[in-house]
Design a protein around this motif. Structure first.
Motif, mmCIF file in Angstrom:
data_model
loop_
_atom_site.group_PDB
_atom_site.id
_atom_site.type_symbol
_atom_site.label_atom_id
_atom_site.label_comp_id
_atom_site.label_asym_id
_atom_site.label_seq_id
_atom_site.Cartn_x
_atom_site.Cartn_y
_atom_site.Cartn_z
ATOM 1 N N VAL A 1 0.847 -1.199 0.000
ATOM 2 C CA VAL A 1 0.000 0.000 0.000
ATOM 3 C C VAL A 1 0.885 1.253 0.000
ATOM 4 O O VAL A 1 0.678 2.192 -0.791
ATOM 5 N N GLY A 2 1.888 1.264 0.869
ATOM 6 C CA GLY A 2 2.790 2.425 0.938
ATOM 7 C C GLY A 2 3.500 2.653 -0.398
ATOM 8 O O GLY A 2 3.580 3.782 -0.895
ATOM 9 N N LEU A 3 3.964 1.582 -1.005
ATOM 10 C CA LEU A 3 4.657 1.708 -2.297
ATOM 11 C C LEU A 3 3.712 2.259 -3.362
ATOM 12 O O LEU A 3 4.084 3.154 -4.126
ATOM 13 N N ALA A 4 2.493 1.726 -3.392
ATOM 14 C CA ALA A 4 1.522 2.201 -4.388
ATOM 15 C C ALA A 4 1.228 3.685 -4.170
ATOM 16 O O ALA A 4 1.143 4.465 -5.124
ATOM 17 N N GLN A 5 1.087 4.084 -2.893
ATOM 18 C CA GLN A 5 0.801 5.500 -2.602
ATOM 19 C C GLN A 5 1.945 6.407 -3.060
ATOM 20 O O GLN A 5 1.738 7.582 -3.347
ATOM 21 N N GLY B 1 -3.674 2.041 13.517
ATOM 22 C CA GLY B 1 -3.618 1.016 12.480
ATOM 23 C C GLY B 1 -2.384 1.169 11.615
ATOM 24 O O GLY B 1 -1.786 2.242 11.532
ATOM 25 N N GLY B 2 -2.009 0.075 10.968
ATOM 26 C CA GLY B 2 -0.741 0.044 10.247
ATOM 27 C C GLY B 2 -0.797 0.534 8.820
ATOM 28 O O GLY B 2 0.233 0.700 8.177
ATOM 29 N N ARG B 3 -1.995 0.797 8.324
ATOM 30 C CA ARG B 3 -2.101 1.182 6.927
ATOM 31 C C ARG B 3 -1.485 2.556 6.699
ATOM 32 O O ARG B 3 -1.888 3.548 7.306
ATOM 33 N N PRO B 4 -0.478 2.641 5.823
ATOM 34 C CA PRO B 4 0.150 3.945 5.575
ATOM 35 C C PRO B 4 -0.817 4.890 4.854
ATOM 36 O O PRO B 4 -1.754 4.447 4.188
ATOM 37 N N ALA B 5 -0.603 6.172 5.024
ATOM 38 C CA ALA B 5 -1.357 7.188 4.272
ATOM 39 C C ALA B 5 -0.317 8.173 3.751
ATOM 40 O O ALA B 5 -0.179 9.281 4.254
ATOM 41 N N LEU B 6 0.432 7.711 2.763
ATOM 42 C CA LEU B 6 1.565 8.505 2.286
ATOM 43 C C LEU B 6 1.161 9.347 1.083
ATOM 44 O O LEU B 6 0.582 8.850 0.126
ATOM 45 N N SER B 7 1.462 10.626 1.170
ATOM 46 C CA SER B 7 1.266 11.515 0.028
ATOM 47 C C SER B 7 2.468 12.451 0.043
ATOM 48 O O SER B 7 3.155 12.569 1.066
#
Ligand SMILES: Nc1ncnc2c1ncn2[C@@H]1O[C@H](COP(=O)(O)OP(=O)(O)O)[C@@H](O)[C@H]1O
Ligand SMILES: [Mg+2]
Length: 310
Positions: A48-52, A290-296
């Motif tokens: 998820v982080g890589l895709a973001q 939670g562990g889900r990244p929210a990278l922008s």
């Protein structure tokens, strides 16, 4: 599936995150302040982080043939992850991780990770083509060591960038894995498993990094708990302090860190730039449960500005 930038090899799980003021004593009840249900597990978080971050990424992991598995794959797809390599295993529920976090950011994980949701060496062998077509292969140690070793060997044979999150405590397999890795990232406890003790300050972190570098990788990042992260490469080193940001739940910050490190290296950026970028990505992940990244780009910029100069 030609030409993915990266493949994350690892855990895929349903993450149930529960925020409470305080954990109840036995025979007591407490209300949940906030609940999040997420696509989780280290492999998925890193993907998820890589895709973001704009990396074309695939995921190699295992889910059950259950409804939860359908939902996890649906979420991963809408995150822009190539899920073609994900295996559906019959007769097993998908993995579940419950992350209970209190108001002081202390987490406790309850994990139901059925054996059948782990990757086997044979699974990895079947995915050889996919692994060798990607520029970078990211592995973690939440899978059986033989499977992790198989993935690293396969990537290495094709001269791909091998990124390892976590340090193996198995002496024999561990030595081989470190020799196969181009990049090693370890939290303080994991670094301690190999070098003897978890590093307590920047100098000790850099020393641990040097020691790990001698075992094979060309870039090592070691966490110094509560302080920051030490980065070491053959002709340089850098200690990057934590960004000044309130911690709600540190879960997944390591995954965001690894995703950013990998994305930066794929872009060919210099190590000191990549180092600060990775720490900023971790900082951008600790502020939510939670562990889900929210990278922008904006979130990372904001964190970069909060990393103190040393
Ligand atoms: N405020 C912060 N700013 C930047 N990085 C942070 C901050 N707090 C924690 N970190 C980093 O987050 C990472 C957490 O890693 P780890 O414990 O491996 O997380 P996980 O395995 O849950 O993804 C560490 O590298 C730590 O230095
Ligand atoms: Mg970790």
């Amino acid at each position: 599936m030609a030409g993915l930038d990266a493949i994350a090899v690892g855990q895929v799980a349903r993450d149930l995150v529960l925020l409470v003021d305080e954990l109840p004593d036995p025979s007591r009840t407490t209300p949940v302040r906030r609940r999040r249900e997420l696509l989780g597990g280290k492999g998925a978080n890193q993907a998820v982080g890589l895709a973001q971050l704009g990396v074309r990424v695939g995921l190699l992991g295992v889910v059950g043939e259950d409804e939860v598995g359908d939902r996890l794959l649906g979420q991963a797809r809408s995150d822009g992850i190539d899920v073609a390599p994900v295996l559906r295993r019959p007769d097993t529920p998908s993995a579940l991780i419950v992350d209970v976090v209190d108001a002081r950011a202390r987490w406790r994980y309850l994990e139901d990770i059925p054996e059948a949701t782990l990757l086997t060496e044979a699974d990895v062998a079947d995915a050889e083509g996919v692994l060798q077509a990607a520029q970078a292969v990211v592995v973690q140690l939440q899978q059986p060591l033989p499977a992790v070793l198989a993935a690293a060997r396969c990537a290495r044979t094709a001269d791909r960038l091998v990124v390892l999150d976590g340090a193996p405590d198995d002496p024999a397999g561990g030595a081989e894995l470190l020799a196969l890795a181009d990049v090693l990232r370890a939290d303080a406890r994991e670094a301690g498993l190999i070098v003897g003790d978890p590093p307590v300050d920047a100098a000790a972190g850099l020393r641990a990094g040097r020691e790990l570098l001698a075992r094979g990788p060309t870039l090592v990042a070691v966490e110094v708990a509560g302080e920051g992260n030490a980065f070491v490469w053959p002709d340089g080193e850098l200690f990057v302090p934590l960004s000044k940001t309130p911690v709600v739940d540190s879960t997944g910050a390591g995954d965001a860190f690894v995703a950013a490190l990998t994305a930066g290296l794929l872009r060919g950026e210099a190590y000191p730039v990549v180092a600060r970028y990775a720490v900023a990505a971790a900082g951008a992940t600790v502020g939510h449960p939670g562990g889900r990244p929210a990278l922008s780009a904006a979130a990372i910029e904001a964190q970069l500005a909060r990393i103190p100069a040393r």
